[in-house]
Design an enzyme around this catalytic site. Structure first.
Site, PDB file in Angstrom:
ATOM      1  N   ILE A  14       0.863  -1.448  -0.112  1.00  0.00           N
ATOM      2  CA  ILE A  14      -0.017  -0.136   0.080  1.00  0.00           C
ATOM      3  C   ILE A  14       0.840   1.149  -0.140  1.00  0.00           C
ATOM      4  CG2 ILE A  14      -1.774   1.246   1.212  1.00  0.00           C
ATOM      5  CD1 ILE A  14      -2.524  -1.514   0.137  1.00  0.00           C
ATOM      6  N   GLU A  38      -3.499  -6.083   8.060  1.00  0.00           N
ATOM      7  CA  GLU A  38      -2.825  -4.861   7.609  1.00  0.00           C
ATOM      8  C   GLU A  38      -1.413  -4.979   8.477  1.00  0.00           C
ATOM      9  OE1 GLU A  38      -5.771  -1.963   8.505  1.00  0.00           O
ATOM     10  OE2 GLU A  38      -6.919  -2.585   7.058  1.00  0.00           O
ATOM     11  N   ARG A  64       5.113  15.915  19.439  1.00  0.00           N
ATOM     12  CA  ARG A  64       4.936  14.583  18.370  1.00  0.00           C
ATOM     13  C   ARG A  64       3.342  14.848  17.730  1.00  0.00           C
ATOM     14  NH1 ARG A  64       9.295  11.728  17.500  1.00  0.00           N
ATOM     15  NH2 ARG A  64      10.125  10.638  19.386  1.00  0.00           N
ATOM     16  N   GLU A  92      22.377   8.308  18.314  1.00  0.00           N
ATOM     17  CA  GLU A  92      21.125   8.999  18.957  1.00  0.00           C
ATOM     18  C   GLU A  92      21.493   9.774  20.063  1.00  0.00           C
ATOM     19  OE1 GLU A  92      18.464   9.787  16.929  1.00  0.00           O
ATOM     20  OE2 GLU A  92      19.079   8.636  15.525  1.00  0.00           O
ATOM     21  N   GLU A  96      21.027  13.888  19.931  1.00  0.00           N
ATOM     22  CA  GLU A  96      19.994  14.601  20.508  1.00  0.00           C
ATOM     23  C   GLU A  96      20.118  15.527  22.023  1.00  0.00           C
ATOM     24  OE1 GLU A  96      16.463  11.921  20.928  1.00  0.00           O
ATOM     25  OE2 GLU A  96      16.487  11.468  19.042  1.00  0.00           O
ATOM     26  N   SER A 113       4.167  -3.106  18.823  1.00  0.00           N
ATOM     27  CA  SER A 113       2.715  -3.360  18.454  1.00  0.00           C
ATOM     28  C   SER A 113       2.860  -4.813  17.708  1.00  0.00           C
ATOM     29  CB  SER A 113       2.130  -2.136  17.830  1.00  0.00           C
ATOM     30  OG  SER A 113       2.155  -1.099  18.553  1.00  0.00           O
ATOM     31  N   GLU A 138      17.667  18.378  10.913  1.00  0.00           N
ATOM     32  CA  GLU A 138      17.116  19.601  10.442  1.00  0.00           C
ATOM     33  C   GLU A 138      15.730  19.704  10.852  1.00  0.00           C
ATOM     34  OE1 GLU A 138      15.811  19.745   5.713  1.00  0.00           O
ATOM     35  OE2 GLU A 138      18.074  20.249   6.502  1.00  0.00           O
TER      36      GLU A 138
END
Length: 182
Positions: A14, A38, A64, A92, A96, A113, A138
């Site tokens: 999809i 799905e 978020r 990371e 950050e 999940s 950015e």
């Protein structure tokens, strides 16, 4: 072979995106019937529970879009293709927060999940911290905030910390502390 396995009979792509791919599968169920699934495919991610010398958890506050609010989270990021999770975690954390850690250990990994997604998050504990330099993407806007374990638990109660990886990491660290391993 599992007696509960669902065999894919057909699949349709999809969407192929920068972060996820989405497919719809027609599957054969263990009872012989067919159904549709799905599925979201994700390259995986890392999350870093960085602990300062004064026993505080390093977090970032960011907006978020999916939640339509700011949340406090531990530093995290998506794995690049074939990237070693520990190297990604180190990158990371520094990007950050500007932090470089000398001591690293893996806390655990978990699926976010599993009912519809294959994303696996590798959670690391980072200690013996030094200041490096922040190098945000950015399109990334965050502020660093450090909290004690009790303050972090209060932020969970107030829903400022509201994501599974951060709650999971905090509880794993608290469990280690209770067992005398932290």
């Amino acid at each position: 072979m599992s007696s509960f396995e669902e065999k894919t009979l057909a699949k349709e792509t999809i969407y192929n995106g920068r972060i996820i791919d989405l497919e719809v599968h027609t599957v054969s169920l263990p009872n012989g019937k067919e159904s549709t699934r799905e599925l979201v495919f994700h390259p995986g991610a890392v999350a870093v529970l960085a602990i300062t010398d004064d026993d505080k958890i390093v977090t970032v506050r960011q907006y978020r879009k999916a939640l339509k609010k700011e949340v406090v989270e531990i530093p995290a990021g998506k794995l690049e293709p074939n990237e070693d999770p520990l190297l990604c975690a180190k990158r990371e954390l520094e990007e950050e927060t500007g932090i470089i850690a000398s001591t690293w250990s893996k806390l655990h990994s978990f699926y976010t999940s599993p009912g519809f997604a294959d994303e696996l998050v590798h959670v690391y504990l980072a200690e013996d911290l030094q200041e490096g330099s922040v190098n945000l993407d950015e399109d990334e806007f965050v502020s660093r905030e450090d909290y004690t374990l009790d303050e972090s638990k209060s932020l969970i109660d107030s829903l400022d910390i509201h994501d599974a990886k951060t709650i999971y990491a905090i509880l794993m660290w608290e469990l280690r502390k209770l067992k005398g391993q932290a």
